[in-house]
Design a protein around this motif. Structure first.
Motif, mmCIF file in Angstrom:
data_model
loop_
_atom_site.group_PDB
_atom_site.id
_atom_site.type_symbol
_atom_site.label_atom_id
_atom_site.label_comp_id
_atom_site.label_asym_id
_atom_site.label_seq_id
_atom_site.Cartn_x
_atom_site.Cartn_y
_atom_site.Cartn_z
ATOM 1 N N ALA A 148 -10.287 18.915 11.147
ATOM 2 C CA ALA A 148 -10.242 19.910 12.163
ATOM 3 C C ALA A 148 -11.078 19.236 13.378
ATOM 4 C CB ALA A 148 -11.142 21.185 11.899
ATOM 5 N N CYS A 152 -9.377 18.231 16.831
ATOM 6 C CA CYS A 152 -9.659 18.795 18.352
ATOM 7 C C CYS A 152 -10.476 17.944 19.080
ATOM 8 C CB CYS A 152 -10.544 20.019 17.848
ATOM 9 S SG CYS A 152 -9.711 21.466 17.025
ATOM 10 N N ARG A 156 -9.329 17.771 22.968
ATOM 11 C CA ARG A 156 -10.087 17.693 23.860
ATOM 12 C C ARG A 156 -9.990 16.539 24.886
ATOM 13 N NH1 ARG A 156 -15.572 20.323 21.997
ATOM 14 N NH2 ARG A 156 -15.988 20.166 24.275
ATOM 15 N N SER A 162 -8.627 24.901 24.189
ATOM 16 C CA SER A 162 -8.696 25.380 22.967
ATOM 17 C C SER A 162 -7.389 25.085 22.242
ATOM 18 C CB SER A 162 -8.585 27.016 23.185
ATOM 19 O OG SER A 162 -7.336 27.328 24.076
ATOM 20 N N LEU A 163 -7.268 25.431 20.892
ATOM 21 C CA LEU A 163 -5.943 25.067 20.235
ATOM 22 C C LEU A 163 -4.750 25.821 20.747
ATOM 23 C CD1 LEU A 163 -4.805 23.138 18.083
ATOM 24 C CD2 LEU A 163 -5.714 24.949 16.455
ATOM 25 N N THR A 336 -11.928 26.066 14.020
ATOM 26 C CA THR A 336 -11.371 25.739 15.097
ATOM 27 C C THR A 336 -12.189 26.073 16.499
ATOM 28 O OG1 THR A 336 -9.584 26.973 15.363
ATOM 29 C CG2 THR A 336 -9.136 25.132 14.102
ATOM 30 N N CYS A 339 -14.988 24.114 17.239
ATOM 31 C CA CYS A 339 -14.657 22.701 17.691
ATOM 32 C C CYS A 339 -14.257 22.294 19.063
ATOM 33 C CB CYS A 339 -13.291 22.325 16.820
ATOM 34 S SG CYS A 339 -13.581 21.924 15.008
ATOM 35 N N PHE A 340 -14.508 23.409 19.913
ATOM 36 C CA PHE A 340 -14.297 23.432 21.398
ATOM 37 C C PHE A 340 -15.484 23.699 22.012
ATOM 38 C CE2 PHE A 340 -9.809 23.404 19.739
ATOM 39 C CZ PHE A 340 -9.136 22.431 20.787
#
Length: 656
Positions: A148, A152, A156, A162-163, A336, A339-340
């Motif tokens: 992940a 991500c 990015r 975002s996903l 996830t 991850c942002f």
């Protein structure tokens, strides 16, 4: 604190003292609020109920209710209600945060959020089944962390926030909505699978008991305390994340991570002390040349089965690596979404480190199941006294159920294991509810507002309230499956199998350089692999789904759908493994095929028209700018004109 990073605070003892004073002042202010007063009144009332309603002879059970009530006081009483969308959806962490505090907060939150109560239970049960290979096999799913982080990180770098935004941009609106549906299915599974594990420490779960005459089984429904614990363990995290959103989840996760690690070390030490004094268990384990007293060498499946074979647990490890590395992380927004947060590099380091720690935690917790398998089998063989069980069921101990194994260690160790379960379950559920809020608010409601997922920076108080309503709905609906007594592992293996088609489209989107990616959208490149793999997963589920009696739900489907050709090896998870390998290959292959521009439903023509219109606009703006510059160069110099106003050539504009 006060806009200063952790590194800045460390540099000056005075600023650290000021920061601590600020934290204490904030706590004192929160304690003085009406909210804390109401929570305190409820806490005192519940203490009376626990003391007088719970059986007085069950000190062990009473103590666990006190712990749960104490969690309620601390988490719900000290969480401040927020209406700030940045705090509620982002936890107050900016996109470019690089400080050590944000990294620690992010890594510890990811760590404890994936130490699910169900994962701990599954690790213990797999340890009882396979030995140490079971715990390490289940840890294979934690490959999801670096997977992940890598995906991500690349998304990015391509400008996505975002996903869902990335999927909507390259695969279209329908694909994004299907993805949201898959994510909600995942979150729905997280509610019941974690609350039931906590409830096992408070009462009797639903179980099947064979009739004395051997004619079948009868079902004994779960006890009232079990149901009360399942409902309250869901309501508790719902309340405090309803108030504080992701910020309350992140802060509580950091504290809970430390508690879980310390208590696991203490429990493992207690197990070793218990084994050192149990001479009967030592003698039993030393009877045969193929038996081993060591937790790392004991093989519950027998001496003829190697832990390094597929049958000995490697099929579980292979299944975990396939799902964890290719598809499983992408339909878990708990992972996830984090991850942002922070800067891409800070995020990648924090998430990877958190995953490494989580995998080791799971592997070590599997040793509890290994000990249970040894002790339970020793008692069943008659070599160990039943007094060693301290009232626990020998079969449950042999199967590695954490509550049963913990009971054999005494009341203190039982409480520590219960606290680990409460901590992991609550931290997972609070993250689940915050992810539900984000999907319902900025993501799905964003389609109604602007036709695509809304950036979190643009979220408003309206989206906060939409998220809060969604939290409550998922909490209620997610508890209903407990009526059917599903198995905890189903929430991992079954759910992961049904949505395994996500892997190909998302990995391809991340790995292909931005300049090589197609223009416009390719809906079928996402929908075909996802839907086909989901159909295969559902068909597989129909062949082995069981009701609370342990009997096949769909006997006709089990007879008519034959998937034995997918078997890989002879292990318990041979068919799961074969199906997931097939799904992974189909996911990547179908996404690649349907990503070509000649594919149906491709909107390249619309994209080209938009691109052409934009190019014309830029060209027109450039032409106008050049004309203005030419005219400006052609105009007379005012200073020269003033020097000789009577000269007609000095004021004349040259002909173009």
């Amino acid at each position: 604190v006060g806009g200063q990073s952790l590194d800045q605070l460390r540099s000056s003892p005075k600023t650290v003292e000021m920061a601590l004073s600020a934290v204490l002042a904030a706590l004192r202010a929160q304690v003085a609020t009406p909210q804390f007063a109401v929570v305190l009144v409820i806490f005192v009332a519940l203490e009376f109920v626990i003391v007088y309603a719970v059986e007085a002879n069950s000190e062990r059970t009473q103590r666990q209710w006190h712990w749960l009530n104490l969690y309620f006081l601390i988490l719900c009483g000290l969480t401040k209600m927020t209406f700030d969308s940045k705090q509620f959806f982002r936890g107050g962490i900016s996109d470019d945060a690089t400080d050590g505090g944000s990294s620690l907060l992010l890594g510890s939150s990811a760590f404890i959020s994936w130490i699910f109560a169900k994962s701990i239970t599954n690790a213990s049960k797999q340890g009882a089944r396979y030995g140490v290979a079971g715990g390490f096999g289940y840890a294979g799913w934690y490959l999801a962390f670096p997977a992940a982080a890598a995906v991500c990180y690349q998304l990015r770098k391509k400008g996505y926030k975002s996903l869902p935004e990335a999927i909507n941009d390259k695969y279209g609106t329908t694909a994004c909505l299907v993805f949201a549906g898959a994510v909600l299915y995942r979150l729905y599974n997280e509610v019941w699978s974690n609350s039931r594990v906590i409830a096992d420490f408070y009462g009797r779960e639903t179980r099947n008991v064979p009739h004395d005459d051997g004619s079948g089984v009868r079902t004994i429904d779960a006890s009232k305390p079990w149901w009360a614990a399942a409902i309250l363990s869901t309501a508790l995290p719902l309340v405090y994340v309803f108030l504080g959103g992701l910020r309350s989840s992140l802060v509580s996760d950091s504290a809970q991570a430390g508690i879980a690690v310390v208590f696991l070390v203490v429990v493992l030490a207690a197990i070793q002390a218990e084994r050192d004094r149990n001479d009967a268990l030592d003698d039993w384990a030393s009877e045969g040349p193929d038996r081993h007293f060591s937790l790392f060498e004991y093989v519950p499946m027998g001496p003829k089965v190697s832990m390094l074979s597929l049958k000995g647990g490697m099929d579980l490890l292979a299944l975990g690596l396939v799902q964890g590395g290719l598809s499983y992380p992408f339909f878990d927004p708990v992972l996830t979404d984090r991850c942002f947060l922070a800067s891409p590099r800070t995020m990648a380091r924090a998430i990877t480190a958190g995953g490494f720690c989580a995998a080791w935690f799971i592997a070590l917790f599997g040793l509890i199941g290994v000990h249970g398998a040894m002790l339970g089998q020793c008692v069943l063989d008659g070599a160990c006294s039943e007094n060693e069980l301290k009232g626990a069921d020998a079969g449950d101990v042999r199967n590695g159920k954490p509550a049963a194994v913990a009971q054999t260690l005494g009341t203190a160790a039982y409480s520590l294991v219960a606290i680990i379960m409460i901590t992991s379950g609550i931290s997972t559920l609070d993250s689940t509810f915050t992810s539900v809020a984000k999907i319902a608010g900025p993501d799905l409601h964003g389609f109604l507002d602007v036709g695509k997922p809304l950036a979190l920076a643009d979220a408003t108080t309206k989206h906060v309230w939409i998220g809060r309503v969604a939290m409550v709905l998922v909490a209620v609906v997610g508890t209903l499956p407990l009526l059917d007594n599903p198995a905890e592992l189903d929430a991992t293996t079954v759910a992961g199998t049904i949505v395994s088609g996500l892997g190909g489209p998302i990995w391809i989107l991340a790995l292909i350089p931005k300049e090589w990616l197609w223009k416009g959208t390719r809906p079928l490149a996402f929908l075909v692999p996802v839907i086909l793999c989901a159909v295969l997963g559902v068909c597989f589920r129909l062949t082995n789904a069981k009701d609370k009696r342990g009997e096949l739900k769909y006997t006709r489907a089990a007879r008519e759908i034959d998937m034995s050709f997918l078997d890989v090896g002879e292990g318990i998870y041979r068919r799961y493994l074969g199906l997931n390998i097939l799904q992974a290959c189909l996911s990547f292959a179908l996404c690649f095929v349907f990503a070509f521009e000649w594919c149906w439903f491709s909107d390249d023509e619309d994209y080209r028209r938009v691109e052409l219109a934009e190019a014309k606009r830029i060209s027109s703006d450039r032409a106008i700018g050049q004309a203005d510059a030419f005219i400006a160069d052609a105009e007379p110099d005012d200073a020269d004109a003033k020097e000789d106003p009577d000269d007609p050539e000095a004021t004349a504009v040259p002909a173009p």
